[in-house]
Design an enzyme around this catalytic site. Structure first.
Site, PDB file in Angstrom:
ATOM      1  N   ASP A   8       9.180   0.282   8.964  1.00  0.00           N
ATOM      2  CA  ASP A   8      10.447   0.627   9.617  1.00  0.00           C
ATOM      3  C   ASP A   8      11.511   0.737   8.516  1.00  0.00           C
ATOM      4  O   ASP A   8      11.190   0.695   7.319  1.00  0.00           O
ATOM      5  CB  ASP A   8      10.799  -0.368  10.734  1.00  0.00           C
ATOM      6  CG  ASP A   8      11.289  -1.716  10.219  1.00  0.00           C
ATOM      7  OD1 ASP A   8      11.243  -1.945   8.988  1.00  0.00           O
ATOM      8  OD2 ASP A   8      11.715  -2.545  11.048  1.00  0.00           O
ATOM      9  N   CYS A  65       7.917  -4.302   7.535  1.00  0.00           N
ATOM     10  CA  CYS A  65       9.233  -4.270   8.173  1.00  0.00           C
ATOM     11  C   CYS A  65      10.087  -5.322   7.461  1.00  0.00           C
ATOM     12  O   CYS A  65       9.750  -5.729   6.352  1.00  0.00           O
ATOM     13  CB  CYS A  65       9.152  -4.477   9.689  1.00  0.00           C
ATOM     14  SG  CYS A  65       8.480  -6.050  10.247  1.00  0.00           S
ATOM     15  N   THR A  67      10.742  -8.523   8.184  1.00  0.00           N
ATOM     16  CA  THR A  67      10.047  -9.810   8.087  1.00  0.00           C
ATOM     17  C   THR A  67       8.528  -9.670   8.064  1.00  0.00           C
ATOM     18  O   THR A  67       7.831 -10.630   7.730  1.00  0.00           O
ATOM     19  CB  THR A  67      10.387 -10.679   9.312  1.00  0.00           C
ATOM     20  OG1 THR A  67       9.959  -9.974  10.492  1.00  0.00           O
ATOM     21  CG2 THR A  67      11.882 -10.965   9.399  1.00  0.00           C
ATOM     22  N   HIS A  98     -11.999 -14.528   4.912  1.00  0.00           N
ATOM     23  CA  HIS A  98     -12.294 -15.327   6.110  1.00  0.00           C
ATOM     24  C   HIS A  98     -12.110 -14.564   7.412  1.00  0.00           C
ATOM     25  O   HIS A  98     -12.856 -14.784   8.363  1.00  0.00           O
ATOM     26  CB  HIS A  98     -11.395 -16.573   6.159  1.00  0.00           C
ATOM     27  CG  HIS A  98     -11.694 -17.557   5.076  1.00  0.00           C
ATOM     28  ND1 HIS A  98     -11.346 -18.883   5.173  1.00  0.00           N
ATOM     29  CD2 HIS A  98     -12.303 -17.422   3.865  1.00  0.00           C
ATOM     30  CE1 HIS A  98     -11.728 -19.525   4.067  1.00  0.00           C
ATOM     31  NE2 HIS A  98     -12.304 -18.647   3.261  1.00  0.00           N
ATOM     32  N   HIS A 133     -17.992 -17.015   8.592  1.00  0.00           N
ATOM     33  CA  HIS A 133     -16.736 -16.335   8.957  1.00  0.00           C
ATOM     34  C   HIS A 133     -16.998 -15.176   9.914  1.00  0.00           C
ATOM     35  O   HIS A 133     -16.171 -14.873  10.775  1.00  0.00           O
ATOM     36  CB  HIS A 133     -16.015 -15.854   7.700  1.00  0.00           C
ATOM     37  CG  HIS A 133     -15.682 -16.961   6.765  1.00  0.00           C
ATOM     38  ND1 HIS A 133     -14.818 -17.974   7.106  1.00  0.00           N
ATOM     39  CD2 HIS A 133     -16.126 -17.250   5.515  1.00  0.00           C
ATOM     40  CE1 HIS A 133     -14.734 -18.838   6.103  1.00  0.00           C
ATOM     41  NE2 HIS A 133     -15.520 -18.418   5.131  1.00  0.00           N
TER      42      HIS A 133
HETATM   43  C1  RB5 Z   1      14.850  -4.718  11.846  1.00  0.00           C
HETATM   44  O1  RB5 Z   1      16.183  -5.099  11.743  1.00  0.00           O
HETATM   45  C2  RB5 Z   1      13.957  -5.959  11.865  1.00  0.00           C
HETATM   46  O2  RB5 Z   1      14.078  -6.597  13.073  1.00  0.00           O
HETATM   47  C3  RB5 Z   1      12.528  -5.571  11.594  1.00  0.00           C
HETATM   48  O3  RB5 Z   1      12.437  -4.948  10.344  1.00  0.00           O
HETATM   49  C4  RB5 Z   1      11.528  -6.697  11.547  1.00  0.00           C
HETATM   50  O4  RB5 Z   1      11.957  -7.721  10.713  1.00  0.00           O
HETATM   51  C5  RB5 Z   1      11.065  -7.190  12.851  1.00  0.00           C
HETATM   52  O5  RB5 Z   1      10.218  -8.065  12.953  1.00  0.00           O
END
Ligand code: RB5
Length: 147
Positions: A8, A65, A67, A98, A133
């Site tokens: 993203d 993304c 996080t 694993h 595994h």
């Molecule tokens: C976008 O702002 C953010 O929410 C996305 O990149 C991600 O971290 C979602 O899990």
């Protein structure tokens, strides 16, 4: 090996760096977007990569993304996907050995590009150990089959 990659807006720049590595390493890949830092919704980018990996059209997937969490949650909704959210080298190796993870998720706001590249290299270069595994991965498949 064929790799499907997507991000993203939060992961766009890191995706471009990972693509440069894949290119230089001679690893075949296809980019499923996004194509700039304008805000988008991560499930729209997780789904095509997850489906391509689940059907076997691609061997592995990489999703990025902010996080890594949203991408990993979305990808793991697709049957046959084992998406691992990884931010260190130890679990990059362990999840291949694993869990036979077939998609790697990372958060570009969590780790820097240097570590992310190391993680991607380790994850792409590590084989599944099989043995005990495999039995455990088969049990994950049974859970999916019984949903
Ligand atoms: C976008 O702002 C953010 O929410 C996305 O990149 C991600 O971290 C979602 O899990």
């Amino acid at each position: 090996m064929k790799v499907a990659i997507a991000a993203d807006h939060g992961g766009y720049r890191l995706k471009e760096e990972i693509k440069s590595y894949l290119q230089s390493a001679g690893i075949e890949y296809q980019d499923f977007g996004c194509n700039c830092e304008d805000a988008v919704d991560y499930p729209d980018y997780a789904l095509p990569v997850a489906e391509k990996v689940a059907t076997g059209a691609f061997d592995r997937g990489i999703l990025i993304c902010g996080t890594g969490i949203g991408m990993s949650i979305a990808a793991n909704k697709v049957k046959g996907v084992r998406c691992a959210l990884v931010h260190d080298c130890f679990t990059a190796k362990a999840t291949r050995e694993h869990n036979d993870s077939n998609i790697l998720a990372m958060g570009a706001r969590v780790i820097g590009p240097g570590l992310a590249l190391e993680i991607a290299k380790i994850w792409l270069g590590t084989e599944f150990s099989g043995g005990r595994h495999l039995r455990r991965v088969e049990k994950i498949k049974e859970i999916e089959d019984n949903q």
